[in-house]
Design a protein around this motif. Structure first.
Motif: not given
Length: 184
Positions: A19-26, A31-39
């Motif tokens: 839900i929303d997409c602010g700073e990608y670097e944060t 996303l790497d930690k939870i190991g999920k691909k954004v749908k």
């Protein structure tokens, strides 16, 4: 910019929804930690502080769906309407996976939660709130204790008051609020 990005996921499902997409670097390390691909990314509205991470996110995976209403679609492709023109870097969000959603729609991705769409205009006509169980993701339509800012060109004070009151009543009923900014 201090906007919030929320990641909705289930341990037993390979994908997640933002839900929303602010700073990608944060966002990327999360996303790497939870190991999920954004749908998909569901936008609470099309202002630059809530969408500026989309450009890099879509570079990583151009198949990600971007969901917003018609007004939101107009904003994300226009530097004036998304207000990035007035910041360091102007940008637009383009892609083949833009999907229009409206008040009353219910979104379901396999194995993930059911997400109900609520139109909550006022701060901007593109404002949407997402209901997931007893959680409300309100963007800038409702930040508890903070008056909704309606002085941008597309703001509407009357609509903002109506949306704010509806969401405040839902909070009183027991819904948990997840707003678009955390510094308040």
């Amino acid at each position: 910019m201090n906007s919030a990005t929320y990641v909705l996921y289930s341990e037993d499902v390979d994908s997640c929804v933002l839900i929303d997409c602010g700073e990608y670097e944060t966002l990327a390390p999360v996303l790497d930690k939870i190991g999920k691909k954004v749908k998909a990314v569901l936008l609470t509205h099309g202002h630059s502080d809530h969408i500026y991470g989309l450009v890099k996110l879509l570079e990583v995976d151009p198949t990600i769906e971007i969901l917003t209403n018609e007004s939101g679609h107009e904003q994300i492709v226009d530097v004036k309407k998304n207000m990035s023109k007035y910041h360091e870097i102007s940008f637009v969000v383009v892609g083949n996976n833009l999907r229009t959603i409206n008040d009353g729609d219910v979104i379901q991705y396999d194995g993930l939660c059911e997400i109900s769409v609520m139109a909550t205009p006022g701060h901007d006509p593109s404002c949407l709130t997402y209901k997931v169980g007893m959680d409300l993701f309100t963007g800038d339509s409702y930040i508890p204790g903070v008056k909704v800012f309606t002085q941008f060109t597309r703001g509407n004070k009357t609509q903002a008051q109506q949306s704010y009151q509806m969401l405040a009543n839902m909070e009183i009923e027991g819904y948990t609020i997840h707003c678009g900014h955390h510094s308040f």
